[in-house]
Design an enzyme around this catalytic site. Structure first.
Site, PDB file in Angstrom:
ATOM      1  N   ASP A   1       0.842  -1.202   0.000  1.00  0.00           N
ATOM      2  CA  ASP A   1       0.000   0.000   0.000  1.00  0.00           C
ATOM      3  C   ASP A   1       0.878   1.254   0.000  1.00  0.00           C
ATOM      4  OD1 ASP A   1      -2.216  -1.546  -0.030  1.00  0.00           O
ATOM      5  OD2 ASP A   1      -2.506  -1.506   2.155  1.00  0.00           O
ATOM      6  N   CYS A   2       1.996   1.179   0.725  1.00  0.00           N
ATOM      7  CA  CYS A   2       2.927   2.324   0.756  1.00  0.00           C
ATOM      8  C   CYS A   2       3.626   2.499  -0.576  1.00  0.00           C
ATOM      9  CB  CYS A   2       4.006   2.125   1.814  1.00  0.00           C
ATOM     10  SG  CYS A   2       3.391   1.981   3.477  1.00  0.00           S
TER      11      CYS A   2
END
Lengths: 390, 133
Positions: free
Chosen positions: A131-132
């Site tokens: 997600d990062c």
């Protein structure tokens, strides 16, 4: 005994009154006038060395891509860099060979090309999108001006008194000490001898952690003792180790460096290395510092090791002075053997001169070490853990 | 005509008075630049040879018949001064000291002494030395 402090010397530098000489010039001064007078007369001695230092490399930060990506597998001009750090930080090591050209182009060459301002092809991949960092792939050209930080961080430089090399066997050896011809065909040595930083402050009285230095054409710093720092090696009557001893970890801004003082090298049959230009100022605090900074090639000694024995403790052929090594030949078993340096003496001298003019012009002042270099640590060979053993 | 040549002698021929024959039988003027000839080993002789073309060619034929390899030095070793950082490592593998460090520790190359052994090419860490044909 005349005593000076670094603060007093810096005051003189500020006023343009400091007497600064190179280590070579100091040899003459001490020889002619003695260490006592030399200590009164001279404030700073500048050293210099320009030789291959394999344990070198650079940290680079490329800036975040969009979408952001974790640079896990990284290539710079087909040379693998280490990306196991935060997202777009990598470390490129000098001796890493390229995937396409092998040792003819490696990490050292990438570093030299970066300094030269040449575009470098970056290819980076991420097999674990998150997600990062959802990005998975980037291929682009970069230069030192398009990226954020680029600094050299060399874990082991400026070896104090590296050993010379020869070859007793009947075959040619291709080593990091150059090509060693059979039957003691030559001897090679890797030091700037009487100009070399740690030979002129052998007991680390003024050189320590935090010392400001000349590195690759710009200002750098000593950040730590180098790897394999071995201060407890046997020392002579002047406190100078006879053979490889202390080492330094160095840091400096790659973007400000010059390819005149950082150069890539390839040793045939061995691999890549990086020529690093290092100059360290020695504040002449007292007679003892003056005496040691004034030691000449005929007073400095090293050992010649036999590279025919592939062991971590190679046999010592003999002990020699740098005056002998630098004369062009040494005697081994009654035979005259040609000697050759790996370190450029001409450019080592140029570095000492460069640093001298920086100090004279008031552009570079001296630093008090933040902490001393260890003087009692022990250097050990590879030692596997065994339960119950010491 | 004048030519620089490298003569390589197989071990069995090193005891023969070859240069004597070149002078006496072919009227050649021989200026020896480098010689390494030891009994029982392959010998090398580098020389500048002057003489009449016809006799020169006959001499080459004579040498070949003796099993001696004749190479003409039409090539040059060139040193890229910009790339060279004057470490001096090449000087240790140069058999004739054509490459040497002067009293100021700058590298010098005396082309006349070069025998094209090419040791320096693979030794040079910055690949500043090359063979130019």
């Amino acid at each position: 005994m005349a005593q000076k402090t670094i603060a007093e010397i810096n005051e003189k530098i500020k006023k343009g009154e400091a007497v600064v000489v190179t280590a070579e010039e100091m040899v003459e001064i001490v020889k002619n006038e003695g260490a006592k007078k030399a200590a009164q007369k001279v404030d700073v001695v500048t050293t210099g060395t320009f030789g291959p230092m394999c344990s070198s490399g650079a940290f680079l930060n490329f800036g975040h891509t969009n979408p952001p990506m974790k640079f896990f597998e990284v290539y710079l001009n087909e040379v693998v860099a280490y990306g196991g750090l935060a997202a777009c930080d990598v470390y490129i090591g000098a001796t890493q060979p390229s995937e396409d050209r092998g040792i003819e182009y490696g990490g050292a060459h990438v570093i030299e090309d970066l300094i030269a301002g040449k575009p470098i092809r970056l290819a980076a991949y991420n097999k674990w999108p998150t997600d990062c960092y959802p990005g998975t792939e980037i291929e682009a050209f970069i230069t030192k001006d398009t990226i954020n930080e680029a600094y050299l961080y060399n874990p082991r430089n400026a070896y104090q008194n590296y050993a010379a090399a020869t070859n007793s066997s009947n075959r040619t050896l291709k080593t990091y000490m150059g090509i060693l011809l059979p039957n003691f065909g030559n001897v090679t040595y890797s030091t700037a001898a009487q100009l070399s930083p740690l030979l002129k402050d052998p007991e680390y009285r003024t050189i320590g952690i935090g010392t400001r230095i000349f590195l690759g054409g710009t200002v750098g710093y000593i950040v730590w003792q180098g790897t394999q720092h071995n201060p407890t090696r046997k020392r002579d009557e002047n406190g100078v180790p006879v053979g490889p001893a202390g080492t330094l970890a160095l840091i400096g801004n790659l973007k400000e460096m010059s390819t005149r003082y950082i150069r890539a090298a390839t040793y045939t049959g061995y691999g890549c290395s990086l020529f690093v230009g290092v100059g360290i100022p020695i504040p002449v605090l007292d007679e003892d510092v003056a005496h040691k900074a004034g030691l000449s090639d005929s007073e400095l000694k090293t050992i010649i090791l036999d590279y025919a024995v592939p062991s971590n403790s190679r046999p010592i052929i003999k002990e020699v002075t740098y005056a002998e090594l630098r004369s062009g030949e040494v005697e081994i078993n009654g035979k005259k053997v040609k000697t050759a340096p790996l370190t450029s003496y001409a450019r080592s001298r140029e570095i000492a001169e460069q640093l001298k003019s920086w100090i004279k012009e008031g552009r570079f002042n001296l630093t008090e070490p933040v902490a001393p270099l260890p003087k009692d640590s022990v250097f050990r060979p590879f030692t596997p853990y065994r339960e119950g053993a010491e | 005509m004048k030519k620089k040549v490298v003569l390589t002698f197989p071990p069995k021929t090193v005891t023969k008075p070859i240069t004597y024959h070149l002078v006496k039988d072919y009227n050649l003027v021989i200026n020896i630049i480098y010689a390494k000839i030891e009994q029982g080993e392959t010998g090398v002789l580098v020389a500048e040879i002057r003489g009449k073309k016809e006799e020169f060619n006959k001499a080459v034929e004579f040498l070949s018949k003796q099993g001696i390899r004749v190479q003409f030095l039409a090539q040059d070793i060139i040193l890229d001064q910009e790339r060279c950082m004057e470490c001096g490592l090449c000087t240790g593998v140069c058999p004739t000291s054509a490459l040497y460090l002067d009293s100021d520790w700058h590298i010098q190359f005396d082309k006349e002494k070069c025998i094209l052994c090419e040791n320096c090419i693979q030794t040079c860490p910055t690949r500043s030395i090359a063979l130019r044909i």
